[in-house]
Design a protein around this motif. Structure first.
Motif, PDB file in Angstrom:
ATOM      1  N   ASP A 197       0.799  -1.096  -0.038  1.00  0.00           N
ATOM      2  CA  ASP A 197       0.066  -0.005   0.282  1.00  0.00           C
ATOM      3  C   ASP A 197       0.773   1.317  -0.109  1.00  0.00           C
ATOM      4  N   ASN A 198       0.532   2.096  -0.690  1.00  0.00           N
ATOM      5  CA  ASN A 198       1.414   3.471  -0.990  1.00  0.00           C
ATOM      6  C   ASN A 198       0.918   4.481   0.100  1.00  0.00           C
ATOM      7  N   SER A 199       0.192   4.202   1.139  1.00  0.00           N
ATOM      8  CA  SER A 199      -0.046   5.088   2.104  1.00  0.00           C
ATOM      9  C   SER A 199       1.134   5.174   2.959  1.00  0.00           C
ATOM     10  N   ILE A 200       1.119   6.196   3.955  1.00  0.00           N
ATOM     11  CA  ILE A 200       2.436   6.416   4.924  1.00  0.00           C
ATOM     12  C   ILE A 200       1.649   7.436   5.747  1.00  0.00           C
ATOM     13  N   THR A 201       2.157   7.292   7.022  1.00  0.00           N
ATOM     14  CA  THR A 201       1.810   7.976   8.409  1.00  0.00           C
ATOM     15  C   THR A 201       2.737   9.161   8.265  1.00  0.00           C
ATOM     16  N   GLU A 208      11.527   8.693   6.953  1.00  0.00           N
ATOM     17  CA  GLU A 208      11.955   8.499   5.381  1.00  0.00           C
ATOM     18  C   GLU A 208      12.731   9.697   5.145  1.00  0.00           C
ATOM     19  N   TYR A 209      12.112  10.886   5.363  1.00  0.00           N
ATOM     20  CA  TYR A 209      12.720  12.148   4.810  1.00  0.00           C
ATOM     21  C   TYR A 209      13.805  12.346   5.536  1.00  0.00           C
ATOM     22  N   ARG A 210      13.873  12.217   7.035  1.00  0.00           N
ATOM     23  CA  ARG A 210      15.215  12.573   7.662  1.00  0.00           C
ATOM     24  C   ARG A 210      16.514  11.690   7.261  1.00  0.00           C
ATOM     25  N   ALA A 211      16.151  10.402   6.992  1.00  0.00           N
ATOM     26  CA  ALA A 211      17.059   9.433   6.584  1.00  0.00           C
ATOM     27  C   ALA A 211      17.746   9.670   5.248  1.00  0.00           C
ATOM     28  N   THR A 212      16.990   9.799   4.512  1.00  0.00           N
ATOM     29  CA  THR A 212      17.515  10.260   3.101  1.00  0.00           C
ATOM     30  C   THR A 212      18.116  11.522   2.986  1.00  0.00           C
ATOM     31  N   GLU A 213      17.664  12.617   3.805  1.00  0.00           N
ATOM     32  CA  GLU A 213      18.538  13.798   3.829  1.00  0.00           C
ATOM     33  C   GLU A 213      19.782  13.909   4.621  1.00  0.00           C
ATOM     34  N   SER A 309       7.783  21.962   4.167  1.00  0.00           N
ATOM     35  CA  SER A 309       9.033  21.153   3.543  1.00  0.00           C
ATOM     36  C   SER A 309       8.818  19.547   3.615  1.00  0.00           C
ATOM     37  N   LEU A 310       8.223  19.205   4.555  1.00  0.00           N
ATOM     38  CA  LEU A 310       7.945  17.945   4.735  1.00  0.00           C
ATOM     39  C   LEU A 310       6.832  17.426   3.870  1.00  0.00           C
ATOM     40  N   PHE A 311       5.875  18.185   3.971  1.00  0.00           N
ATOM     41  CA  PHE A 311       4.827  17.633   3.017  1.00  0.00           C
ATOM     42  C   PHE A 311       5.038  17.858   1.434  1.00  0.00           C
ATOM     43  N   SER A 312       6.037  18.715   1.135  1.00  0.00           N
ATOM     44  CA  SER A 312       6.367  18.824  -0.291  1.00  0.00           C
ATOM     45  C   SER A 312       7.079  17.619  -0.547  1.00  0.00           C
ATOM     46  N   VAL A 313       7.612  16.793   0.303  1.00  0.00           N
ATOM     47  CA  VAL A 313       8.463  15.612   0.409  1.00  0.00           C
ATOM     48  C   VAL A 313       7.155  14.547  -0.218  1.00  0.00           C
ATOM     49  N   ALA A 314       6.053  14.681   0.643  1.00  0.00           N
ATOM     50  CA  ALA A 314       5.230  13.535   0.343  1.00  0.00           C
ATOM     51  C   ALA A 314       4.462  13.752  -1.253  1.00  0.00           C
ATOM     52  N   ASP A 316       6.429  15.004  -3.688  1.00  0.00           N
ATOM     53  CA  ASP A 316       7.401  14.568  -4.780  1.00  0.00           C
ATOM     54  C   ASP A 316       7.443  13.024  -4.578  1.00  0.00           C
ATOM     55  N   HIS A 317       7.269  12.362  -3.641  1.00  0.00           N
ATOM     56  CA  HIS A 317       7.150  10.889  -3.717  1.00  0.00           C
ATOM     57  C   HIS A 317       5.737  10.408  -4.029  1.00  0.00           C
ATOM     58  N   HIS A 318       4.963  11.433  -4.702  1.00  0.00           N
ATOM     59  CA  HIS A 318       3.479  10.830  -5.156  1.00  0.00           C
ATOM     60  C   HIS A 318       2.780  10.042  -3.943  1.00  0.00           C
ATOM     61  N   TYR A 319       2.915  10.541  -2.720  1.00  0.00           N
ATOM     62  CA  TYR A 319       1.838  10.115  -1.788  1.00  0.00           C
ATOM     63  C   TYR A 319       0.577  10.811  -1.699  1.00  0.00           C
ATOM     64  N   ILE A 320       1.002  12.097  -2.010  1.00  0.00           N
ATOM     65  CA  ILE A 320      -0.233  13.010  -1.984  1.00  0.00           C
ATOM     66  C   ILE A 320      -0.129  13.865  -3.306  1.00  0.00           C
TER      67      ILE A 320
END
Length: 565
Positions: A197-201, A208-213, A309-314, A316-320
């Motif tokens: 499922d592509n949903s994410i809390t 995920e954002y923190r680890a990637t950065e 910025s956090l929701f911009s990542v969402a 970019d990753h096509h979650y929303i």
């Protein structure tokens, strides 16, 4: 991009230059080799060196991409059941068959498979490669280091015959041959469905954002990044409480964002740790009970930008599809417009109090043995900030080698070119030194530091202000900022200000009084990433020097730093 690889050049017997370097151990498995080696296709050493620089950038990018694959993902902690492992393995096989059928010929697919396993044998490397491609195609975030990934990889090896049978029959032009796979998504457990499922809390997105950065950050960028994430930690905690729990980001609405901003505006100003540890609503209740002062609009804007910025990542990753916080800053701006203008810099009277104080009459002496000995940094740093408009940490981190002459003008070189240095925008700039600082003996002070460094090298002796100690973020100016803030507030001039940062605003105000063009004083202060000289498209050393030398001298109790008692 961080420099992960430093290439070694060598010349072979045929006269051509090559580069060779060991692949970092942590990404050898992903990249599939232990060493990089590449011909530079030239016998000319200078030309080879230029080409090696291009190769280094390419290889750095390759290492970064590999580390991103290894970075922790939101699904790594899922505990998959055996049925999940075998179902995902069969789903991967069906995906591979789709690739076979979409290829122009079966040979194209065989070439693709040979890249992973030249002999078509079922190896772990081959299974991992097929799974990475499958998970990427399905937009499933999972690290190849996780137990879940390892389990699916092992299940795929157990079912490898299904893949080879499909390849043999389709190679024999028998495209209708049944695969024999029986497991589908309907067989997945709750954990398995959560994986596909592509949903994410909200919290999982943040992790995920923190680890990637952090994976992509260079050593010099990490301290500032960690501080930024501590700020986001707090806002995430507040928002999760505001929406009633750690809900999927797909369920976050514009109304959630709007009401959250309304509550942020009511947050109190406080340094009490027990109050800061409270939930947002409890903080607001405490403020209302005691009629406490509320945070400045700029603080609210900072909090909103962090979350935006956090929701911009969402997105970019096509979650929303749309960022629910888009437009939220307008509400904060309306509040700011209604409030009275606030003091940001020092007045002339304030400057007289600061530079006429005991900080500029006496040498600093720590009261207790455990106190930091700030030494002459308390004398020089405020003056440098005042005459350059530089940020406090930019001055605190200066190396002795950063004080230099360029085009006959003494400058400080503000740059991020070492692990213990950074600039806000990542760009270097040269800033001329005011003649008052030269008259006060700044160059002599720096030369004393150089002599001491040559005689007795320590971990900090290469810095202009070697006595400053970093905090847990690696920031050298934190303790100095607190000390100067205490001193300035005791003079009754820093209420409602960032005491040292106010010099930066004062510098900008002084430039405007002198009718200096905005792009010029922006370049000097590093506001827009402009660089002075060095071919960065900046304004030039001579132009910057003329501006700096026009600044009026402040009145000090001493004419030279050696007169401090």
């Amino acid at each position: 991009m961080g420099r992960y690889i430093i290439l070694s050049m060598f010349q072979k017997s045929n006269g051509y230059w090559y580069v060779r370097e060991r692949v970092p151990v942590d990404v050898q498995k992903i990249i599939g080799k232990k060493y990089f080696e590449r011909s530079l296709k030239t016998k000319n050493k200078a030309e080879a060196a230029a080409r090696a620089a291009v190769v280094r950038v390419e290889l750095d990018k390759l290492v970064t991409e590999a580390r991103l694959k290894l970075a922790p993902k939101r699904n790594d902690s899922l505990k998959l059941k055996p049925v999940d492992l075998f179902t995902l393995a069969e789903m991967c096989i069906r995906y591979q068959v789709e690739l076979m059928e979409e290829a122009d010929s079966i040979v194209d697919y065989i070439n693709y498979l040979h890249r992973l396993t030249p002999n078509m044998t079922p190896t772990k490397k081959a299974a991992d490669g097929l799974l990475l491609d499958f998970f990427h195609a399905r937009n499933i975030a999972i690290s190849p280091r996780s137990k879940a990934f390892e389990g699916v990889s092992k299940a795929l090896l157990d079912k490898w015959d299904m893949l080879t049978d499909a390849l043999v029959f389709r190679g024999g032009d028998k495209w209708g041959h049944e695969l024999g796979t029986t497991l589908t998504e309907a067989n997945l457990s709750e954990a398995g469905r959560a994986l596909v499922d592509n949903s994410i809390t909200i919290t999982a997105l943040y992790e995920e954002y923190r680890a990637t950065e952090l994976v992509q950050a260079t050593p010099s960028q990490k301290p500032a990044l960690l501080k930024r994430f501590r700020d986001i930690d707090q806002v995430v905690r507040w928002f999760v409480g505001h929406v009633g729990g750690d809900i999927p980001v797909q369920q976050v609405t514009k109304q959630h964002a709007s009401t959250f901003v309304n509550r942020l505006i009511l947050r109190p100003v406080t340094k009490r740790r027990d109050i800061k540890a409270l939930s947002l609503e409890d903080q607001i209740a405490w403020a209302e009970k005691g009629d406490e002062q509320r945070v400045a609009s700029n603080t609210v804007k900072k909090d909103v930008r962090l979350f935006q910025s956090l929701f911009s990542v969402a997105v970019d990753h096509h979650y929303i599809e749309e960022n629910p916080f888009t437009g939220s800053l307008k509400r904060v701006a309306r509040k700011a417009a209604k409030s009275s203008p606030k003091k940001t810099g020092y007045s002339d009277a304030d400057l007289q109090k600061v530079f006429g104080s005991d900080l500029f009459r006496h040498k600093f002496e720590p009261v207790r043995r455990v106190d930091t000995d700030y030494g002459l940094s308390l004398f020089w740093v405020p003056l440098i900030c005042h005459y350059t408009g530089a940020r406090l940490n930019e001055v605190a981190q200066l190396h002795l080698s950063d004080v230099k002459q360029e085009e006959g003008v003494w400058c400080i070189d503000i740059n991020p070119n070492a692990d213990d240095k950074r600039t806000k925008n990542g760009e270097p700039r040269l800033v001329p030194i005011h003649e008052h600082l030269l008259d006060l003996g700044f160059l002599e002070y720096v030369e004393q530091g150089r002599l001491q460094h040559r005689k007795h090298k320590t971990a900090t002796s290469h810095r202009v202000f070697s006595m400053l100690k970093p905090n847990t973020d690696g920031t050298l100016s934190a303790g100095l900022s607190r000390m100067l803030g205490t001193q300035f507030k005791a003079l009754g001039i820093a209420e409602g200000l960032q005491p040292v940062h106010a010099f930066r605003h004062t510098f900008k105000t002084a430039c405007r009084r002198l009718n200096v063009a905005e792009d010029v004083h922006d370049a000097i202060t590093g506001h827009q990433g402009s660089s002075v000289g060095r071919g960065y498209g900046g304004i030039g050393i001579d132009t910057a020097n003329k501006v700096i030398q026009q600044l009026e001298r402040v009145q000090l109790p001493v004419k030279h730093y050696t007169e401090l008692k």
